[in-house]
Each structure stands twice: as structure tokens, then as C-alpha cells.
Write a protein that holds these residues in place. Sequence first.
Motif, PDB file in Angstrom:
ATOM      1  N   ASN A  27       9.128  16.195   3.297  1.00  0.00           N
ATOM      2  CA  ASN A  27       9.434  16.141   1.868  1.00  0.00           C
ATOM      3  C   ASN A  27      10.790  15.485   1.662  1.00  0.00           C
ATOM      4  O   ASN A  27      11.623  15.463   2.575  1.00  0.00           O
ATOM      5  CB  ASN A  27       9.461  17.560   1.299  1.00  0.00           C
ATOM      6  N   ASN A  75      19.548  20.566   0.967  1.00  0.00           N
ATOM      7  CA  ASN A  75      18.520  21.397   0.356  1.00  0.00           C
ATOM      8  C   ASN A  75      18.341  21.221  -1.145  1.00  0.00           C
ATOM      9  O   ASN A  75      17.280  21.525  -1.675  1.00  0.00           O
ATOM     10  CB  ASN A  75      18.804  22.872   0.645  1.00  0.00           C
ATOM     11  N   SER A  76      19.383  20.758  -1.846  1.00  0.00           N
ATOM     12  CA  SER A  76      19.279  20.650  -3.306  1.00  0.00           C
ATOM     13  C   SER A  76      20.026  19.406  -3.783  1.00  0.00           C
ATOM     14  O   SER A  76      20.734  18.754  -3.008  1.00  0.00           O
ATOM     15  CB  SER A  76      19.858  21.894  -3.980  1.00  0.00           C
ATOM     16  N   GLY A  89       9.723  21.733   4.213  1.00  0.00           N
ATOM     17  CA  GLY A  89       9.073  22.471   3.134  1.00  0.00           C
ATOM     18  C   GLY A  89       9.748  22.164   1.811  1.00  0.00           C
ATOM     19  O   GLY A  89      10.809  21.534   1.772  1.00  0.00           O
ATOM     20  N   ARG A  90       9.137  22.618   0.725  1.00  0.00           N
ATOM     21  CA  ARG A  90       9.778  22.432  -0.580  1.00  0.00           C
ATOM     22  C   ARG A  90       9.363  23.528  -1.542  1.00  0.00           C
ATOM     23  O   ARG A  90       8.289  24.107  -1.422  1.00  0.00           O
ATOM     24  CB  ARG A  90       9.514  21.058  -1.172  1.00  0.00           C
ATOM     25  N   ASP A  91      10.260  23.805  -2.477  1.00  0.00           N
ATOM     26  CA  ASP A  91      10.032  24.764  -3.547  1.00  0.00           C
ATOM     27  C   ASP A  91      10.280  24.018  -4.848  1.00  0.00           C
ATOM     28  O   ASP A  91      11.426  23.818  -5.243  1.00  0.00           O
ATOM     29  CB  ASP A  91      10.986  25.954  -3.399  1.00  0.00           C
ATOM     30  N   VAL A  92       9.217  23.577  -5.475  1.00  0.00           N
ATOM     31  CA  VAL A  92       9.326  22.756  -6.685  1.00  0.00           C
ATOM     32  C   VAL A  92       9.993  23.532  -7.818  1.00  0.00           C
ATOM     33  O   VAL A  92      10.848  22.991  -8.522  1.00  0.00           O
ATOM     34  CB  VAL A  92       7.938  22.228  -7.113  1.00  0.00           C
ATOM     35  N   LYS A  93       9.651  24.810  -7.979  1.00  0.00           N
ATOM     36  CA  LYS A  93      10.218  25.605  -9.075  1.00  0.00           C
ATOM     37  C   LYS A  93      11.730  25.722  -8.961  1.00  0.00           C
ATOM     38  O   LYS A  93      12.433  25.756  -9.970  1.00  0.00           O
ATOM     39  CB  LYS A  93       9.589  26.996  -9.116  1.00  0.00           C
ATOM     40  N   LYS A  94      12.256  25.780  -7.738  1.00  0.00           N
ATOM     41  CA  LYS A  94      13.704  25.902  -7.530  1.00  0.00           C
ATOM     42  C   LYS A  94      14.372  24.556  -7.240  1.00  0.00           C
ATOM     43  O   LYS A  94      15.576  24.499  -7.019  1.00  0.00           O
ATOM     44  CB  LYS A  94      13.988  26.858  -6.374  1.00  0.00           C
ATOM     45  N   SER A  95      13.589  23.474  -7.243  1.00  0.00           N
ATOM     46  CA  SER A  95      14.097  22.128  -6.913  1.00  0.00           C
ATOM     47  C   SER A  95      14.828  22.125  -5.575  1.00  0.00           C
ATOM     48  O   SER A  95      15.954  21.646  -5.453  1.00  0.00           O
ATOM     49  CB  SER A  95      15.013  21.601  -8.016  1.00  0.00           C
ATOM     50  N   THR A  98      13.408  22.644   2.276  1.00  0.00           N
ATOM     51  CA  THR A  98      13.805  23.574   3.336  1.00  0.00           C
ATOM     52  C   THR A  98      13.603  22.937   4.709  1.00  0.00           C
ATOM     53  O   THR A  98      12.952  21.891   4.825  1.00  0.00           O
ATOM     54  CB  THR A  98      12.981  24.871   3.246  1.00  0.00           C
TER      55      THR A  98
END
Length: 125
Positions: A27, A75-76, A89-95, A98
Motif C-alpha cells: 500500500n 504511517n501517516s 497494511g492500511r486503515d482507510v478510516k484512520k488514513s 502499517t
Amino acid sequence: MFVLIRDIITETAILGRLCFCGRVICNTLENRSKAIPCGMYAVLNSMSPKFKRELPLIWNEGVSASRGIRIHRGNSAKDSKGCILVGMGRDVKKSLITESALAETMVTMLCRGVSQLIIENESMH
């Protein structure tokens, strides 16, 4: 050749997927306010004066190598001043992305044999 397909835009970040030989390998995350233009870029690993390690450097006729756009861990959006961050990995909601150190190592090794990167936008939402 690498292809970065940007697929999600948030308030602070642009998230995407980096593909190699037609397969997603990790990602990506870019600072939305500092994202580089879509297009074709040359890629060459070199020693980063800032990070003190070998990292991919990208440039083209519109974005000079002296600007120092790197592909590196983070990470951000706050971890990028215009570079492309990579993560497994990724967390779209938290932008967030990982496992970025692992992704950086893999991409840096792959870039020893890759000389081009295409950045394109998928229909983002």
C-alpha cells in the motif's frame, strides 16, 4: 516497472496500491497537500542524505531529482513532506498504513532492478 494506483482520498492523505508485474505488492500513502503529479517517473536507488540509507529516488521532466522525492517508510500524512510512503497494511478510516519498515525494505530491493514508476489515479472517493 512499478505502477502506483491511487484509489482513496481522505482529508489529509491519498492512499494507493503499488503494483509490480501486475500484482499488488504493498500500500502507499501520500500527503494530500504535497502529492506529486500523475505520470511516468524514473526510479533509481541512492543513498538518502536525510535518512542515511539506500532508498528509491523518483523524478521526471516535471519533477527534478534534486527535489528528493523518495519512497520510504512512514504511517501517516505527517510522515511525508511530498514523498511516497509504503506499508503492507492500511486503515482507510484512520488514513494510515502499517508495517512500513517491511514494505520499504521490499520495495528498495525490488527497485534495484526497476527503472520506471507510473502513478495514476483510479476513480477516487
